[in-house]
Design a protein around this motif. Structure first.
Motif, PDB file in Angstrom:
ATOM      1  N   LEU A   1       4.429 -30.689 -14.487  1.00 52.08           N
ATOM      2  CA  LEU A   1       3.999 -32.056 -14.745  1.00 52.08           C
ATOM      3  C   LEU A   1       3.477 -32.187 -16.168  1.00 52.08           C
ATOM      4  O   LEU A   1       3.824 -33.126 -16.890  1.00 52.08           O
ATOM      5  N   GLU A   2       2.670 -31.244 -16.595  1.00 50.86           N
ATOM      6  CA  GLU A   2       2.095 -31.280 -17.941  1.00 50.86           C
ATOM      7  C   GLU A   2       3.195 -31.201 -19.007  1.00 50.86           C
ATOM      8  O   GLU A   2       3.171 -31.940 -19.995  1.00 50.86           O
ATOM      9  N   GLU A   3       4.166 -30.313 -18.803  1.00 49.03           N
ATOM     10  CA  GLU A   3       5.291 -30.195 -19.747  1.00 49.03           C
ATOM     11  C   GLU A   3       6.105 -31.483 -19.778  1.00 49.03           C
ATOM     12  O   GLU A   3       6.504 -31.953 -20.847  1.00 49.03           O
TER      13      GLU A   3
ATOM     14  N   LEU B   1       5.089 -34.525 -19.054  1.00 47.14           N
ATOM     15  CA  LEU B   1       4.324 -35.563 -19.746  1.00 47.14           C
ATOM     16  C   LEU B   1       4.380 -35.372 -21.255  1.00 47.14           C
ATOM     17  O   LEU B   1       4.533 -36.343 -22.009  1.00 47.14           O
ATOM     18  N   ALA B   2       4.268 -34.133 -21.717  1.00 42.29           N
ATOM     19  CA  ALA B   2       4.347 -33.854 -23.155  1.00 42.29           C
ATOM     20  C   ALA B   2       5.733 -34.216 -23.689  1.00 42.29           C
ATOM     21  O   ALA B   2       5.850 -34.797 -24.780  1.00 42.29           O
ATOM     22  N   LEU B   3       6.773 -33.896 -22.924  1.00 40.18           N
ATOM     23  CA  LEU B   3       8.134 -34.250 -23.338  1.00 40.18           C
ATOM     24  C   LEU B   3       8.296 -35.769 -23.382  1.00 40.18           C
ATOM     25  O   LEU B   3       8.899 -36.309 -24.317  1.00 40.18           O
ATOM     26  N   TRP B   4       7.772 -36.453 -22.376  1.00 41.79           N
ATOM     27  CA  TRP B   4       7.865 -37.915 -22.346  1.00 41.79           C
ATOM     28  C   TRP B   4       7.181 -38.519 -23.566  1.00 41.79           C
ATOM     29  O   TRP B   4       7.729 -39.401 -24.227  1.00 41.79           O
ATOM     30  N   GLU B   5       5.981 -38.047 -23.862  1.00 40.03           N
ATOM     31  CA  GLU B   5       5.248 -38.565 -25.023  1.00 40.03           C
ATOM     32  C   GLU B   5       6.017 -38.312 -26.313  1.00 40.03           C
ATOM     33  O   GLU B   5       6.097 -39.183 -27.178  1.00 40.03           O
ATOM     34  N   ARG B   6       6.595 -37.119 -26.429  1.00 39.56           N
ATOM     35  CA  ARG B   6       7.381 -36.821 -27.629  1.00 39.56           C
ATOM     36  C   ARG B   6       8.608 -37.727 -27.701  1.00 39.56           C
ATOM     37  O   ARG B   6       8.974 -38.219 -28.776  1.00 39.56           O
TER      38      ARG B   6
END
Length: 111
Positions: free
Chosen positions: A49-51, A53-58
Motif C-alpha cells: 500500500l505504501e509503495e 501510494l508513493a507511485l501514485w503521488e509520483r
C-alpha cells in the motif's frame, strides 16, 4: 524526486524546448516516459500500500509536469497562430492600400 527538484524550485517547467532537460527542468518526454513506467508498475500490482501510494503521488507529479509542458506548447501555438493572423491582416492592408493608390503604394501622384 519532488517537483521543486525537477523544476529548479520555480514551481513549473519552462515549456518551449524540445522536451530536453534545461537547468534541472525535467523535459516532457522524460516525464512522460517515467509516468508510463509508474502506471505499468501500478497496473502490475504486487506493491505494498505504501509503495502504491508513493507511485501514485509520483504519477500525479509527473502528470502535472507533462500538463505544464503541453499548456506551454498550446500557448506557443496560439501565439504563433495569432502572429500569423496579424501578419496576414497587415499583408491584406498593404494590398488594399496599393489598390487604392494605383499600385504604387502611395508614392507619387495618381493620373
Amino acid at each position: 524526486m519532488t517537483q521543486s527538484e525537477t523544476d529548479g524550485g520555480s514551481g513549473s517547467p519552462t515549456p518551449g524546448g524540445g522536451g530536453e532537460p534545461r537547468d534541472g527542468v525535467m523535459g516532457y518526454e522524460q516525464a512522460r516516459d517515467e509516468l508510463v513506467a509508474v502506471v505499468r508498475r501500478l497496473e502490475a500490482g504486487g506493491s505494498t500500500l505504501e509503495e502504491s501510494l508513493a507511485l501514485w503521488e509520483r504519477g500525479e507529479e509527473l502528470a502535472g509536469i507533462c500538463r505544464q509542458w503541453l499548456e506551454g506548447a498550446r500557448a506557443r501555438l496560439d501565439a504563433a497562430i495569432e502572429r500569423d493572423a496579424r501578419g496576414g491582416e497587415a499583408e491584406d492592408e498593404g494590398v488594399a492600400g496599393a489598390e487604392r493608390t494605383g499600385g504604387n503604394g502611395g508614392s507619387g501622384s495618381e493620373e
